[in-house]
Design an enzyme around this catalytic site. Structure first.
Site, mmCIF file in Angstrom:
data_model
loop_
_atom_site.group_PDB
_atom_site.id
_atom_site.type_symbol
_atom_site.label_atom_id
_atom_site.label_comp_id
_atom_site.label_asym_id
_atom_site.label_seq_id
_atom_site.Cartn_x
_atom_site.Cartn_y
_atom_site.Cartn_z
ATOM 1 N N ALA A 169 0.868 -1.209 0.027
ATOM 2 C CA ALA A 169 0.065 0.193 0.096
ATOM 3 C C ALA A 169 0.843 1.261 0.047
ATOM 4 C CB ALA A 169 -0.945 -0.158 1.380
ATOM 5 N N GLY B 38 0.593 -5.011 0.628
ATOM 6 C CA GLY B 38 -0.735 -5.160 0.000
ATOM 7 C C GLY B 38 -0.434 -5.645 -1.403
ATOM 8 N N GLU C 185 -0.618 -9.432 -0.839
ATOM 9 C CA GLU C 185 -2.014 -9.788 -0.551
ATOM 10 C C GLU C 185 -2.768 -9.593 -1.823
ATOM 11 O OE1 GLU C 185 -2.038 -6.520 2.540
ATOM 12 O OE2 GLU C 185 -2.977 -8.106 3.734
ATOM 13 N N GLU D 183 4.361 -5.209 7.193
ATOM 14 C CA GLU D 183 3.484 -3.915 7.988
ATOM 15 C C GLU D 183 3.790 -3.836 9.214
ATOM 16 O OE1 GLU D 183 2.484 -6.460 5.991
ATOM 17 O OE2 GLU D 183 0.706 -5.711 4.688
HETATM 18 C C1 LIG Z 1 -2.174 -3.407 2.636
HETATM 19 C C2 LIG Z 1 -1.664 -2.593 3.896
HETATM 20 C C3 LIG Z 1 -2.746 -2.277 4.798
HETATM 21 C C4 LIG Z 1 -0.517 -2.273 4.055
HETATM 22 C C5 LIG Z 1 0.869 -2.313 3.328
HETATM 23 O O1 LIG Z 1 0.869 -2.675 2.285
HETATM 24 S S1 LIG Z 1 2.035 -1.364 4.082
HETATM 25 C C6 LIG Z 1 3.322 -1.329 2.910
HETATM 26 C C7 LIG Z 1 4.066 -2.565 2.964
HETATM 27 N N1 LIG Z 1 5.450 -2.298 2.255
HETATM 28 C C8 LIG Z 1 6.539 -1.897 2.673
HETATM 29 O O2 LIG Z 1 6.645 -1.745 3.696
HETATM 30 C C9 LIG Z 1 7.680 -1.932 1.441
HETATM 31 C C10 LIG Z 1 8.166 -0.386 1.663
HETATM 32 N N2 LIG Z 1 9.164 -0.446 0.536
HETATM 33 C C11 LIG Z 1 10.623 -0.652 0.864
HETATM 34 O O3 LIG Z 1 10.916 -1.262 1.913
HETATM 35 C C12 LIG Z 1 11.507 -0.503 -0.127
HETATM 36 O O4 LIG Z 1 10.899 0.514 -0.995
HETATM 37 C C13 LIG Z 1 12.072 -1.734 -0.956
HETATM 38 C C14 LIG Z 1 12.566 -2.652 -0.108
HETATM 39 C C15 LIG Z 1 10.599 -2.347 -1.406
HETATM 40 C C16 LIG Z 1 12.747 -1.223 -2.288
HETATM 41 O O5 LIG Z 1 13.926 -0.725 -1.601
HETATM 42 P P1 LIG Z 1 14.746 0.202 -2.859
HETATM 43 O O6 LIG Z 1 15.918 0.738 -1.920
HETATM 44 O O7 LIG Z 1 15.219 -0.544 -3.946
HETATM 45 O O8 LIG Z 1 13.745 1.202 -3.391
HETATM 46 P P2 LIG Z 1 13.423 2.615 -2.389
HETATM 47 O O9 LIG Z 1 14.409 3.821 -2.771
HETATM 48 O O10 LIG Z 1 12.986 2.395 -1.268
HETATM 49 O O11 LIG Z 1 11.783 2.931 -3.536
HETATM 50 C C17 LIG Z 1 11.791 3.567 -4.625
HETATM 51 C C18 LIG Z 1 10.750 4.584 -4.696
HETATM 52 O O12 LIG Z 1 9.735 3.938 -4.279
HETATM 53 C C19 LIG Z 1 8.781 4.389 -3.011
HETATM 54 N N3 LIG Z 1 8.073 3.316 -2.588
HETATM 55 C C20 LIG Z 1 8.495 1.923 -2.230
HETATM 56 N N4 LIG Z 1 7.672 1.509 -1.556
HETATM 57 C C21 LIG Z 1 6.717 2.228 -1.278
HETATM 58 C C22 LIG Z 1 5.470 2.033 -0.457
HETATM 59 N N5 LIG Z 1 4.991 0.974 -0.174
HETATM 60 N N6 LIG Z 1 4.662 3.270 -0.577
HETATM 61 C C23 LIG Z 1 5.089 4.489 -0.931
HETATM 62 N N7 LIG Z 1 6.286 4.736 -1.594
HETATM 63 C C24 LIG Z 1 7.206 3.507 -1.818
HETATM 64 C C25 LIG Z 1 10.068 5.025 -2.495
HETATM 65 O O13 LIG Z 1 9.668 5.950 -1.237
HETATM 66 C C26 LIG Z 1 11.014 5.433 -3.258
HETATM 67 O O14 LIG Z 1 10.499 6.772 -3.701
HETATM 68 P P3 LIG Z 1 11.125 8.221 -3.164
HETATM 69 O O15 LIG Z 1 12.342 8.145 -3.620
HETATM 70 O O16 LIG Z 1 10.341 9.180 -3.956
HETATM 71 O O17 LIG Z 1 10.691 8.365 -1.890
#
Ligand SMILES: CC(C)=CC(=O)SCCNC(=O)CCNC(=O)[C@H](O)C(C)(C)COP(=O)(O)OP(=O)(O)OC[C@H]1O[C@@H](n2cnc3c(N)ncnc32)[C@H](O)[C@@H]1OP(=O)(O)O
Length: 257
Positions: free
Chosen positions: A65, A108, A111, A131
């Protein structure tokens, strides 16, 4: 129809939806989910479509998400807006739908893949429910579906630690049906979807309904449900055609009737 966050194509009898937010690793925001639901409704209504493939990019199916969109949500926003409920539409899609997962399928994203009928994974796929690291728990069915796929011990470990599973572990655990080289993943998913779409649509829909029933009922009730649908299939033209074609040693021409 053009969308902002997804690409939608028809490949013969197969609908293809590609999540397309490359700068956010396909993080799932409300607009993207609305677009997926709209595309699915279109494919559901389209008599020429017999199955669907849902995929992302080589780096990410979806990294969960959208944390930036979700971070300021209050309890009242979440409750009154029934946050997440519209994401479940994928699990109510009646035609067969395959998730082709390369790269991250987290939160998500994992999921969403589990809401599909089965998952084909690229060799670089990584599944997880992180999460807990954000101060919440899975909210789109993760604690329930992951447990049914991989069992309590592994699901509990993944949900409580946020550990990711690679494609090989996901295949061993029954989360994915097959692992493929990343550059062959979508083509293979389309081939499998095409094979399914060539069968009788009402019969593939009933088969899907019957397999899904196994998750929702007792064995005795499930077998009774299967028997009712199985008997009903003998009222279809496609049963007559499929069996006649076998006897006459020719390819069947299913008419979805
Ligand atoms: C369904 C429900 C209720 C809940 C959920 O799904 S909670 C979300 C669960 N997911 C996470 O916690 C994963 C979050 N992301 C990461 O941990 C990392 O991005 C990674 C391990 C998947 C990849 O790391 P990497 O270093 O290769 O890339 P990043 O620089 O971190 O990401 C690139 C770019 O994408 C944005 N990003 C990534 N994931 C999300 C996200 N879930 N939501 C919003 N944005 C996301 C990240 O911020 C970055 O963008 P910016 O450089 O503009 O900040």
């Amino acid at each position: 129809m053009a969308y902002d966050n997804i690409l939608v194509e028809k490949r013969g009898k197969v609908g293809l939806i590609t999540l397309n937010r490359p700068n956010a690793l396909n993080a799932l925001n409300s607009v993207l989910i609305g677009e997926v639901n709209e595309a699915l409704a279109g494919f559901e209504a389209d008599d020429k479509i017999g199955s669907v493939v849902l995929t992302g990019s080589e780096k990410a199916f979806a990294a969960g998400a959208d944390i930036k969109e979700m971070s300021s949500l209050t309890y009242m926003d979440a409750y009154k807006g029934d946050f997440i409920t519209s994401w479940d539409n994928v699990s109510r899609f009646r035609k067969p739908i395959i998730a082709a997962v390369a790269g991250y399928a987290l939160g998500g994203g994992c999921e969403l893949a589990m809401m599909c009928d089965f998952i084909l994974a690229g060799e670089n796929a990584r599944f997880g429910q992180p999460e807990i690291t954000l101060g919440v728990m899975p909210g789109a069915g993760g604690t329930q579906r992951l447990t049914r796929f991989v069992g309590k011990s592994k699901a509990m470990e993944m949900c409580l630690t946020g550990r990711m599973m690679d494609a090989q572990e996901a295949e061993r655990s029954g989360l994915v049906s097959r692992v493929l080289p990343v550059d062959e993943l979508v083509d293979e998913a389309l081939k499998v979807a095409e094979k399914i779409a060539d069968f009788s649509l009402p019969i593939t829909m009933m088969t899907k309904e019957s397999v899904n029933r196994a998750y929702e009922t007792t064995l005795a009730e499930g077998v009774r449900f299967e028997r009712r649908l199985f008997h009903a299939m003998f009222a279809s033209e496609d049963q007559k055609e499929g069996m006649a074609a076998f006897v006459e040693k020719r390819a069947p021409q299913f008419r979805n009737k």
